[in-house]
Design a protein around this motif. Structure first.
Motif, PDB file in Angstrom:
ATOM      1  N   UNK A 249       0.830  -1.171  -0.518  1.00 40.91           N
ATOM      2  CA  UNK A 249       0.264  -0.441   0.113  1.00 40.91           C
ATOM      3  C   UNK A 249       1.041   1.263   0.277  1.00 40.91           C
ATOM      4  N   UNK A 250       0.594   1.955  -0.625  1.00 36.08           N
ATOM      5  CA  UNK A 250       1.121   3.227  -0.889  1.00 36.08           C
ATOM      6  C   UNK A 250       1.497   4.215   0.346  1.00 36.08           C
ATOM      7  N   UNK A 251       1.723   5.278   0.085  1.00 32.58           N
ATOM      8  CA  UNK A 251       1.832   6.505   0.703  1.00 32.58           C
ATOM      9  C   UNK A 251       1.317   7.648  -0.290  1.00 32.58           C
ATOM     10  N   UNK A 252       0.162   9.016   0.843  1.00 28.03           N
ATOM     11  CA  UNK A 252      -0.420   9.760   0.019  1.00 28.03           C
ATOM     12  C   UNK A 252      -0.632  10.911   0.564  1.00 28.03           C
ATOM     13  N   UNK A 253       0.616  11.665   0.978  1.00 26.22           N
ATOM     14  CA  UNK A 253      -0.381  12.780   2.026  1.00 26.22           C
ATOM     15  C   UNK A 253       0.219  14.233   1.181  1.00 26.22           C
ATOM     16  N   UNK A 254      -0.926  14.412   0.456  1.00 27.70           N
ATOM     17  CA  UNK A 254      -1.001  16.104  -0.065  1.00 27.70           C
ATOM     18  C   UNK A 254      -0.955  16.902   0.757  1.00 27.70           C
ATOM     19  N   UNK A 255      -1.352  17.222   1.842  1.00 29.88           N
ATOM     20  CA  UNK A 255      -1.401  17.858   2.304  1.00 29.88           C
ATOM     21  C   UNK A 255      -0.924  17.973   3.403  1.00 29.88           C
ATOM     22  N   UNK A 256       0.776  17.474   3.592  1.00 33.18           N
ATOM     23  CA  UNK A 256       1.410  16.928   4.839  1.00 33.18           C
ATOM     24  C   UNK A 256       2.369  19.016   5.126  1.00 33.18           C
ATOM     25  N   UNK A 257       2.456  18.317   6.223  1.00 35.04           N
ATOM     26  CA  UNK A 257       3.541  19.634   6.609  1.00 35.04           C
ATOM     27  C   UNK A 257       4.233  19.257   7.576  1.00 35.04           C
ATOM     28  N   UNK A 258       5.293  19.830   8.005  1.00 35.66           N
ATOM     29  CA  UNK A 258       6.710  19.630   9.283  1.00 35.66           C
ATOM     30  C   UNK A 258       6.500  21.024  10.138  1.00 35.66           C
TER      31      UNK A 258
ATOM     32  N   UNK B  11       6.168   6.502   9.094  1.00 31.37           N
ATOM     33  CA  UNK B  11       5.734   6.703  10.542  1.00 31.37           C
ATOM     34  C   UNK B  11       4.513   5.894  10.542  1.00 31.37           C
ATOM     35  N   UNK B  12       3.975   6.127   9.720  1.00 34.44           N
ATOM     36  CA  UNK B  12       2.304   6.281   9.330  1.00 34.44           C
ATOM     37  C   UNK B  12       2.606   4.303   9.163  1.00 34.44           C
ATOM     38  N   UNK B  13       0.935   4.181  10.056  1.00 33.27           N
ATOM     39  CA  UNK B  13       1.087   2.237   9.566  1.00 33.27           C
ATOM     40  C   UNK B  13      -0.535   2.563   8.317  1.00 33.27           C
ATOM     41  N   UNK B  14      -0.990   1.891   8.772  1.00 36.78           N
ATOM     42  CA  UNK B  14      -2.225   1.058   7.626  1.00 36.78           C
ATOM     43  C   UNK B  14      -4.060   1.976   8.412  1.00 36.78           C
ATOM     44  N   UNK B  15      -3.743   2.437  10.275  1.00 40.82           N
ATOM     45  CA  UNK B  15      -4.391   2.958  10.377  1.00 40.82           C
ATOM     46  C   UNK B  15      -5.187   4.400  10.107  1.00 40.82           C
ATOM     47  N   UNK B  16      -6.409   4.581  10.804  1.00 41.63           N
ATOM     48  CA  UNK B  16      -6.503   5.860   9.708  1.00 41.63           C
ATOM     49  C   UNK B  16      -5.504   7.236  10.806  1.00 41.63           C
ATOM     50  N   UNK B  17      -5.247   8.307  10.279  1.00 42.93           N
ATOM     51  CA  UNK B  17      -4.563   8.968  10.858  1.00 42.93           C
ATOM     52  C   UNK B  17      -4.398   9.950  11.472  1.00 42.93           C
ATOM     53  N   UNK B  18      -6.003  10.054  12.336  1.00 43.46           N
ATOM     54  CA  UNK B  18      -6.942   9.855  13.498  1.00 43.46           C
ATOM     55  C   UNK B  18      -6.605   9.387  14.821  1.00 43.46           C
ATOM     56  N   UNK B  19      -5.897   8.147  14.097  1.00 44.63           N
ATOM     57  CA  UNK B  19      -5.483   7.272  15.170  1.00 44.63           C
ATOM     58  C   UNK B  19      -3.950   7.029  15.629  1.00 44.63           C
ATOM     59  N   UNK B  20      -3.217   8.127  15.285  1.00 44.37           N
ATOM     60  CA  UNK B  20      -1.684   8.118  15.314  1.00 44.37           C
ATOM     61  C   UNK B  20      -1.580   9.266  15.242  1.00 44.37           C
TER      62      UNK B  20
END
Length: 171
Positions: free
Chosen positions: A1-10, A143-152
């Motif tokens: 499964x790929x990672x797609x974070x288009x509105x990501x920030x640091x 650092x992201x897993x397959x869980x919903x982002x709100x749970x991480x």
């Protein structure tokens, strides 16, 4: 499964206290933008002369409820949400913004200590980023897993999730 974070920030901090300070500093600006969306909707509804002002607000609430909340449709004319999820990543904090207004996200990334940090694994890197930077982003977003982002991470609504009040009812 790929990672797609288009509105990501640091965030250039590892502390959630500083992250909250940055979010709170941005809140008045983004709230004003949400109020402008509400005002534009109310003006269009009033200009149609088909409903009194109170009914225009009820129409706005109904559209928001039906399309944004129930159907999860993209309707920027009534969607005033702006939330961020902060994800601990060692010496810094990663985050994802959730909004239908790209200009709001771009303004968020202009805040001191905030850097746009998008990443996707399925496709080419943006031309302006060196390969080493893209590889670093890939490692950071691992650092992201397959869980919903709100749970991480920790989520913060920067605009009231129920939306702004019409102009005549604001304090």
């Amino acid at each position: 499964m790929g990672t797609s974070v288009y509105m990501g920030f640091k965030l250039q901090t590892g502390g959630f206290g500083e992250a909250l300070r940055i979010a709170n500093a941005f809140r008045p600006w983004v709230t004003a933008q949400a109020e402008a969306v509400m005002d534009a909707f109310m003006e269009r509804a009033e200009a149609s002369k088909k409903t009194p002002v109170a009914d225009a607000y009820e129409l706005w609430q109904n559209l928001r409820s039906k399309f944004v909340r129930e159907k999860r449709c993209r309707v920027p004319g009534v969607d005033t949400d702006f939330s961020i999820t902060l994800i601990p990543a060692g010496d810094f904090v990663l985050g994802i913004a959730f909004t239908e207004h790209r200009a709001w996200f771009d303004a968020w990334c202009q805040q001191p200590g905030v850097e746009e940090y998008a990443y996707w694994s399925g496709g080419d890197a943006p031309e302006h980023l060196p390969d080493a930077e893209w590889t670093a982003r890939a490692a950071a977003w691992d650092v992201l897993s397959c869980e919903p982002v709100c749970l991480q991470g920790f989520s913060i609504d920067l605009v009231d999730p129920e939306g702004p009040w019409p102009k005549q009812f604001r304090v």
